[in-house]
Design a protein around this motif. Sequence first.
Motif, PDB file in Angstrom:
ATOM      1  N   LEU A  77      41.662  44.857  29.401  1.00 22.47           N
ATOM      2  CA  LEU A  77      40.633  45.267  30.356  1.00 22.47           C
ATOM      3  C   LEU A  77      40.319  44.158  31.353  1.00 22.47           C
ATOM      4  O   LEU A  77      40.148  44.410  32.556  1.00 22.47           O
ATOM      5  N   ASP A  78      40.257  42.931  30.877  1.00 22.08           N
ATOM      6  CA  ASP A  78      40.013  41.803  31.779  1.00 22.08           C
ATOM      7  C   ASP A  78      41.157  41.650  32.773  1.00 22.08           C
ATOM      8  O   ASP A  78      40.944  41.408  33.966  1.00 22.08           O
ATOM      9  N   THR A  79      42.379  41.828  32.291  1.00 21.78           N
ATOM     10  CA  THR A  79      43.539  41.687  33.169  1.00 21.78           C
ATOM     11  C   THR A  79      43.598  42.806  34.199  1.00 21.78           C
ATOM     12  O   THR A  79      44.004  42.569  35.351  1.00 21.78           O
ATOM     13  N   LEU A  80      43.208  44.010  33.831  1.00 24.37           N
ATOM     14  CA  LEU A  80      43.161  45.094  34.808  1.00 24.37           C
ATOM     15  C   LEU A  80      42.215  44.751  35.955  1.00 24.37           C
ATOM     16  O   LEU A  80      42.540  44.957  37.138  1.00 24.37           O
ATOM     17  N   GLN A  81      41.063  44.219  35.623  1.00 24.26           N
ATOM     18  CA  GLN A  81      40.101  43.843  36.665  1.00 24.26           C
ATOM     19  C   GLN A  81      40.626  42.687  37.514  1.00 24.26           C
ATOM     20  O   GLN A  81      40.530  42.708  38.752  1.00 24.26           O
ATOM     21  N   LEU A  82      41.216  41.696  36.882  1.00 26.27           N
ATOM     22  CA  LEU A  82      41.775  40.564  37.614  1.00 26.27           C
ATOM     23  C   LEU A  82      42.917  41.008  38.532  1.00 26.27           C
ATOM     24  O   LEU A  82      43.070  40.504  39.654  1.00 26.27           O
ATOM     25  N   THR A  83      43.726  41.947  38.065  1.00 26.00           N
ATOM     26  CA  THR A  83      44.835  42.467  38.879  1.00 26.00           C
ATOM     27  C   THR A  83      44.308  43.087  40.162  1.00 26.00           C
ATOM     28  O   THR A  83      44.816  42.825  41.269  1.00 26.00           O
ATOM     29  N   GLN A  84      43.300  43.927  40.034  1.00 32.57           N
ATOM     30  CA  GLN A  84      42.764  44.612  41.200  1.00 32.57           C
ATOM     31  C   GLN A  84      42.074  43.653  42.154  1.00 32.57           C
ATOM     32  O   GLN A  84      42.148  43.818  43.387  1.00 32.57           O
ATOM     33  N   ARG A  85      41.439  42.618  41.627  1.00 31.96           N
ATOM     34  CA  ARG A  85      40.834  41.614  42.497  1.00 31.96           C
ATOM     35  C   ARG A  85      41.899  40.774  43.197  1.00 31.96           C
ATOM     36  O   ARG A  85      41.733  40.383  44.353  1.00 31.96           O
ATOM     37  N   SER A  86      42.982  40.493  42.503  1.00 31.69           N
ATOM     38  CA  SER A  86      44.030  39.644  43.073  1.00 31.69           C
ATOM     39  C   SER A  86      44.813  40.355  44.163  1.00 31.69           C
ATOM     40  O   SER A  86      45.163  39.765  45.186  1.00 31.69           O
ATOM     41  N   LEU A  87      45.116  41.635  43.953  1.00 35.57           N
ATOM     42  CA  LEU A  87      46.010  42.351  44.855  1.00 35.57           C
ATOM     43  C   LEU A  87      45.290  43.283  45.822  1.00 35.57           C
ATOM     44  O   LEU A  87      45.902  43.762  46.785  1.00 35.57           O
ATOM     45  N   GLY A  88      44.028  43.576  45.553  1.00 38.58           N
ATOM     46  CA  GLY A  88      43.313  44.467  46.441  1.00 38.58           C
ATOM     47  C   GLY A  88      43.893  45.869  46.423  1.00 38.58           C
ATOM     48  O   GLY A  88      44.316  46.378  45.377  1.00 38.58           O
TER      49      GLY A  88
END
Length: 378
Positions: A320-331
């Motif tokens: 779940l943390d990685t999903l959020q980080l992915t979306q923040r990183s790639l927009g």
Amino acid sequence: MRTDAADNAEEAITALLARMQPVIRASQANAQRLDPSGGFPTDDIAALTRVGALRAMLPTLLGGLGIGTEPARSAATAAVLHLIGSGSISLGRVFEGHLNAVRLVMRHADAFQRRTAARDVGAGHLHALWVTDSDEILRYTPTSEGIELHGRKQFCSAAGHATRAVVTAVSPEGERRLLLLPLNSGEITRTLPAGLQGVRSASTGCVDFTGVRHAPDAVFGADECYLREPDFSGGAWRASAVTAGGLSALVEAVRNELVARGRADSPEQRERLGRMLINAQTARLWLLHVAPVAEDADHNPEHAVATVNLARIAIEAACLDTLQLTQRSLGLSAFIQSNPIERICRDLATYLRQPAPDEALSEAATYFTSHPPGVGLP
């Protein structure tokens, strides 16, 4: 001292993983192609069959490698499931269902039924495990020639594609027994009324068995044996292994995109990527710890279930943390449907939705409140 048999087994498992590598690379591309239509990974299943992955979970005495069926193969089981999940979570879901079905037969059926199942696995039959009832509970009644079924199952992965299924069904006496059924015997398969957001290629549907007849030896196991602990809760670790594989694939895909777009050098992106790498490794380390505990669960059942619950929640949190980080990183790039990262995120989010996570964590905490945690890595 190591034995020749142990050395030979490890060599066979190493060879299997090597044969699986090109299959998994191909499954990554196939997953992206199949996702829009929800097409079943037929080619991937056929390739896994050819390299021996589908028969690997048979016990060694029945011609397999004991993947998922012998405690000594816990590390190999984790490696196989993690690898398949890194290629396609839909493929991992189907493979895990096959493994779980075969495992139940080997654990609860009689010798004749086990040999029959082993022969079917060796012949390339894909097995499925369908235990969720619809509004019409699956029941069976004895006939002069065997049993007749009435009712439906839902959320059936590999529906319409598996050729064998282990299902739960209620007897006239009210017992909930296991049945091993040859499919394509008159059952009716339907798609779900509304499709799933992710894991689309697992072909999850509803199966109506009403009026279908089978031989009496389709029934196996004791009443409620499917729900018997530690197997019931302890088996959740295998889904977590597939999930952890998907997490590793996601982190690698994000890293590649950041590098390709020249965005990997900013401090903020490095910090986010660093956290993703920590999450992926955290999931792997939990697998290393939980696999031997879970696969030898009969040694200490309560400890095994509590440990599996901790591992399940830890891996879920990492995802779940990685999903959020992915979306923040790639927009918005992470939400473009042609981007494999968008599909992996959907698949992970869907597959993580195993039931009652809060209850699992609470039960684990309750157990370890009065017992030494024992969560150090082996």
